[in-house]
Design a protein around this motif. Structure first.
Motif, PDB file in Angstrom:
ATOM      1  N   GLY A   1      61.510  62.083   2.722  1.00 28.20           N
ATOM      2  CA  GLY A   1      61.860  61.021   3.664  1.00 28.20           C
ATOM      3  C   GLY A   1      63.361  60.904   3.867  1.00 28.20           C
ATOM      4  O   GLY A   1      64.160  61.624   3.259  1.00 28.20           O
TER       5      GLY A   1
ATOM      6  N   GLU B   1      62.532  55.392   5.550  1.00 24.65           N
ATOM      7  CA  GLU B   1      62.726  54.120   4.843  1.00 24.65           C
ATOM      8  C   GLU B   1      63.572  53.189   5.712  1.00 24.65           C
ATOM      9  O   GLU B   1      64.466  53.637   6.440  1.00 24.65           O
ATOM     10  CB  GLU B   1      63.453  54.391   3.516  1.00 24.65           C
TER      11      GLU B   1
ATOM     12  N   HIS C   1      65.840  48.253   3.293  1.00 25.38           N
ATOM     13  CA  HIS C   1      66.181  48.079   1.872  1.00 25.38           C
ATOM     14  C   HIS C   1      67.250  46.997   1.736  1.00 25.38           C
ATOM     15  O   HIS C   1      68.150  46.886   2.573  1.00 25.38           O
ATOM     16  CB  HIS C   1      66.671  49.407   1.274  1.00 25.38           C
TER      17      HIS C   1
ATOM     18  N   ILE D   1      63.053  60.707  -1.432  1.00 26.11           N
ATOM     19  CA  ILE D   1      63.933  60.345  -0.318  1.00 26.11           C
ATOM     20  C   ILE D   1      65.381  60.616  -0.723  1.00 26.11           C
ATOM     21  O   ILE D   1      66.052  59.786  -1.334  1.00 26.11           O
ATOM     22  CB  ILE D   1      63.727  58.868   0.090  1.00 26.11           C
TER      23      ILE D   1
ATOM     24  N   GLN E   1      66.494  57.817   4.111  1.00 28.87           N
ATOM     25  CA  GLN E   1      66.732  56.456   3.592  1.00 28.87           C
ATOM     26  C   GLN E   1      67.004  55.435   4.695  1.00 28.87           C
ATOM     27  O   GLN E   1      67.084  54.234   4.442  1.00 28.87           O
ATOM     28  CB  GLN E   1      67.905  56.467   2.611  1.00 28.87           C
ATOM     29  N   ASN E   2      67.181  55.917   5.910  1.00 31.06           N
ATOM     30  CA  ASN E   2      67.509  55.059   7.055  1.00 31.06           C
ATOM     31  C   ASN E   2      67.396  55.942   8.278  1.00 31.06           C
ATOM     32  O   ASN E   2      67.358  57.169   8.163  1.00 31.06           O
ATOM     33  CB  ASN E   2      68.943  54.544   6.897  1.00 31.06           C
TER      34      ASN E   2
ATOM     35  N   LEU F   1      58.534  53.239   6.010  1.00 30.72           N
ATOM     36  CA  LEU F   1      58.461  52.628   4.672  1.00 30.72           C
ATOM     37  C   LEU F   1      59.375  51.409   4.721  1.00 30.72           C
ATOM     38  O   LEU F   1      60.602  51.538   4.747  1.00 30.72           O
ATOM     39  CB  LEU F   1      58.930  53.625   3.613  1.00 30.72           C
TER      40      LEU F   1
ATOM     41  N   ALA G   1      56.982  47.880   1.125  1.00 25.61           N
ATOM     42  CA  ALA G   1      57.445  47.969  -0.271  1.00 25.61           C
ATOM     43  C   ALA G   1      58.102  46.640  -0.649  1.00 25.61           C
ATOM     44  O   ALA G   1      59.162  46.287  -0.110  1.00 25.61           O
ATOM     45  CB  ALA G   1      58.421  49.118  -0.445  1.00 25.61           C
TER      46      ALA G   1
ATOM     47  N   CYS H   1      60.982  48.049   3.460  1.00 29.71           N
ATOM     48  CA  CYS H   1      61.298  47.283   2.253  1.00 29.71           C
ATOM     49  C   CYS H   1      61.592  45.830   2.614  1.00 29.71           C
ATOM     50  O   CYS H   1      62.182  45.532   3.652  1.00 29.71           O
ATOM     51  CB  CYS H   1      62.513  47.871   1.556  1.00 29.71           C
TER      52      CYS H   1
ATOM     53  N   SER I   1      63.660  56.933  -4.080  1.00 32.84           N
ATOM     54  CA  SER I   1      64.870  57.114  -3.283  1.00 32.84           C
ATOM     55  C   SER I   1      65.994  57.413  -4.265  1.00 32.84           C
ATOM     56  O   SER I   1      66.165  56.708  -5.255  1.00 32.84           O
ATOM     57  CB  SER I   1      65.204  55.837  -2.510  1.00 32.84           C
TER      58      SER I   1
ATOM     59  N   PHE J   1      57.745  52.357  -5.713  1.00 30.43           N
ATOM     60  CA  PHE J   1      58.938  52.913  -5.083  1.00 30.43           C
ATOM     61  C   PHE J   1      60.055  52.801  -6.129  1.00 30.43           C
ATOM     62  O   PHE J   1      60.475  51.700  -6.487  1.00 30.43           O
ATOM     63  CB  PHE J   1      59.266  52.138  -3.808  1.00 30.43           C
TER      64      PHE J   1
END
Ligand SMILES: O=C[C@H](O)COP(=O)(O)O
Length: 248
Positions: free
Chosen positions: A62, A92, A95, A41, A64-65, A124, A163, A126, A8, A224
């Protein structure tokens, strides 16, 4: 076994940066990497640029949100169908930076996993503990509570990527984890979730020196990566090291 190795860029990179980075990746002989699944990402603004440069390769792009709702009055949000429309195949979520600054919770992660799966995207997810939880020896109950809440009520989680990103290991103030801590945590994660999800990745201060060592830990299904993959050269070196780890 396929190893997932991705990065990312967090809130970094213009569209021109994304074009150059993705072009460098598109020129890679990905077949020579063997059983590695690469993914990048970018920020939302650069997803389409990266995706069009990488079209026809097997490198995934990808977001990130993304929001859990498909459309509507959600000012400032980007939906999963919109992210897919821009070229993302992977979403994702969860995170620690989004949990800390933007109110992401296990409940919203759960909604986002369901939405991603509904639209055929790869979630994905986290998760990871803060330093005080780690120091108190409470990592496992903390992260299993996060994962159980995130996966709650989802019958088929076989396409989900998990992740593990301990908060104390992430970013410029993070410190790389000790091998023995990762060995213990991944043994437990693999036992509990290994056959329910696609793979369990590790993230947090991955660099060119510890890449192969971490990939050698039983249960680790990929990496990651942040900082050490924020240049195309840095990411490509991570991919090469991962490919070596698979061969050895
Ligand atoms: O998303 C990536 C992680 O937060 C890891 O970042 P880092 O490799 O810069 O510590």
């Amino acid at each position: 076994m396929m190893l997932w190795v991705g990065t990312s860029w967090k809130m970094n990179g213009t569209r021109a940066f994304a074009r150059d980075y993705a072009r460098a990746l598109a020129g890679l002989d990905v077949a020579s990497l063997g059983d590695i699944q690469p993914f990048i990402i970018p920020s939302f603004t650069a997803i389409d640029v990266a995706a069009s440069e990488l079209e026809g390769t097997r490198i995934l792009v990808g977001a990130q949100n993304a929001a859990w709702e498909d459309a509507g009055a959600w000012t400032g949000e980007v939906s999963i169908p919109q992210a897919i429309d821009a070229g993302a195949t992977l979403i994702e979520m969860g995170h620690s930076e989004r949990r800390e600054y933007f109110g992401e919770t296990d409940e919203t992660v759960n909604l986002k996993i369901k939405a991603a799966l509904r639209h055929g995207a790869i979630p994905l997810v986290c998760f990871g503990e803060p330093a005080e939880v780690f120091e108190a020896g409470e990592t496992l109950p903390f992260i299993t509570a996060q994962i159980n809440a995130a996966l709650d009520g989802i019958a088929d989680t076989s396409r989900v990527l998990l992740a593990y990103e301990p908060i104390w290991a992430i970013g410029e103030h993070g410190r790389p984890p000790r091998r023995e801590d990762l060995v213990r945590t991944f043994a437990a994660l693999a036992e509990r979730y290994g056959d329910r999800v696609e793979a369990i990745l590790y993230g947090g201060s991955v660099n060119h020196d510890n890449n192969k060592d971490i990939l050698g830990i039983p249960g680790v299904g990929g990496l990651f990566i942040g900082r050490s993959a924020w240049t195309a050269e840095g990411y490509i070196r991570n991919l090469e090291l991962a490919a070596e780890a698979v061969r050895e």
